[in-house]
Design an enzyme around this catalytic site. Structure first.
Site, short mmCIF file in Angstrom:
data_model
loop_
_atom_site.label_atom_id
_atom_site.label_comp_id
_atom_site.label_asym_id
_atom_site.label_seq_id
_atom_site.Cartn_x
_atom_site.Cartn_y
_atom_site.Cartn_z
N ASP A 15 43.55 39.73 35.06
CA ASP A 15 43.10 40.63 34.00
C ASP A 15 44.12 41.73 33.75
OD1 ASP A 15 41.61 42.04 32.19
OD2 ASP A 15 39.84 42.21 33.42
N HIS A 205 32.31 44.59 37.27
CA HIS A 205 33.69 44.65 36.78
C HIS A 205 33.73 45.65 35.63
CE1 HIS A 205 37.55 42.45 35.45
NE2 HIS A 205 37.29 43.32 34.48
N CYS A 238 41.02 43.18 27.73
CA CYS A 238 40.79 41.88 27.09
C CYS A 238 41.62 41.77 25.81
CB CYS A 238 39.30 41.71 26.76
SG CYS A 238 38.93 40.18 25.86
#
Length: 310
Positions: A15, A205, A238
């Site tokens: 990530d 998360h 993201c």
């Protein structure tokens, strides 16, 4: 009452790096994972077996996993579908993580599928996991709010969890993908899940998009949740959600937990060294705060500071 011990999963090379436009060499990613291991991390989400066209930064997933699969920690990887799962198994991962969006809008942008289609795509992955003996976990993205639709009903998140549990998944990560969570959201969503599915193992998360990341961890701790994901130096975000910024920072999280008397098994100074190395590699300042200030126990000689004059 807080848990006495917390497990932290490092997601910095997955990530954390996935949105970086400049490709980070494979050997550097491997070095970072070895650094996380030396700092004491026991679970690392090392990479993702997504299409290299979708996320070019992680095109070297097989090479990274092959290099680190035997160094000690549990090596996990995100898998989007059966093809990715087969690649992950062949590379030698210990765990695979499938991901579902809690909203139709985010599912469309992130997976190019409806939520129903995404859950259906988990079924062959679950079969591959059973046949290979690899642990399968699941993550629900935008569980605390969608940047396109706003708040996601807790009933929606719980219903997705019900369908994943039916596929044999008993570990679930709730993702605050664009940092929309607040302690109120954490209490509502997690409280609903723990009531509806008391045997589910929850991991949280959080992203620090709006400066709420560590406050949300505190809310999770109050609920007894003892598993969290974070990224060294606060990297991440993201690539398919507007406004998404970094994950909560591993060093900052470890420091907060240590100040609360909660054990993590992580060497804070070693983690700071890895974070600084990642910053040097990327060539820009990263969001982590402890890597600059150091823990409060790190004192400075009085001669090192300027004195007021006049």
């Amino acid at each position: 009452m807080h848990p006495s011990k917390v497990q932290i999963t490092e997601v910095g090379t997955r990530d954390g790096l996935q949105s970086e436009k400049t490709f980070v060499p494979t050997d550097r990613k491997i070095e970072f994972i070895k650094g996380f291991t030396a700092a004491g991390l026991q679970r690392i989400e090392a990479t993702s077996f997504v299409s290299p066209r979708a996320v070019p930064q992680l095109a070297d997933a097989s090479e990274v996993v092959a290099a680190v699969r035997d160094i000690g920690p549990t090596i996990a990887a995100l898998v989007p579908n059966a093809k990715g799962a087969m690649r992950a198994v062949e590379a030698g991962v210990d765990e695979m993580v499938v991901f579902i969006s809690a909203s139709e809008s985010h599912s469309s942008t992130n997976l190019n599928m409806t939520v129903d289609q995404a859950i259906a795509a988990v079924e062959p992955v679950a079969e591959i996991a059973r046949q290979s003996g690899v642990v399968l976990r699941a993550a629900i993205a935008v569980a605390f709010g969608c940047p396109f639709e706003g708040d996601v009903p807790t009933s929606t998140v719980s219903a997705i969890a019900t369908r994943l549990i039916a596929l044999g998944i008993d570990s679930l990560t709730l993702g605050d993908t664009t940092g929309m969570a607040s302690p109120r959201h954490v209490e509502a969503v997690c409280g609903r899940l723990l009531t509806d599915h008391p045997d589910i193992r929850l991991t949280l998360h959080f992203h620090n998009t709006r400066g709420m990341g560590l406050v949300n961890v505190l809310a999770g701790l109050r609920l007894g949740i003892d598993q969290y994901e974070s990224a060294a130096a606060g990297l991440g975000g993201c690539p398919f959600a507007a406004g998404a910024t970094g994950n909560i920072c591993t060093e900052d999280l470890v420091y907060m937990l240590s100040e609360l008397g909660i054990e993590t098994g992580i060497d804070l100074e070693a983690m700071i060294r890895v974070a600084k190395e990642m910053e040097r590699c990327l060539g820009r300042s990263l969001p982590g705060q402890l890597m600059r200030a150091g823990p409060r126990t790190r004192l400075h000689p009085i001669e090192s500071v300027r004195r007021a004059v006049g």
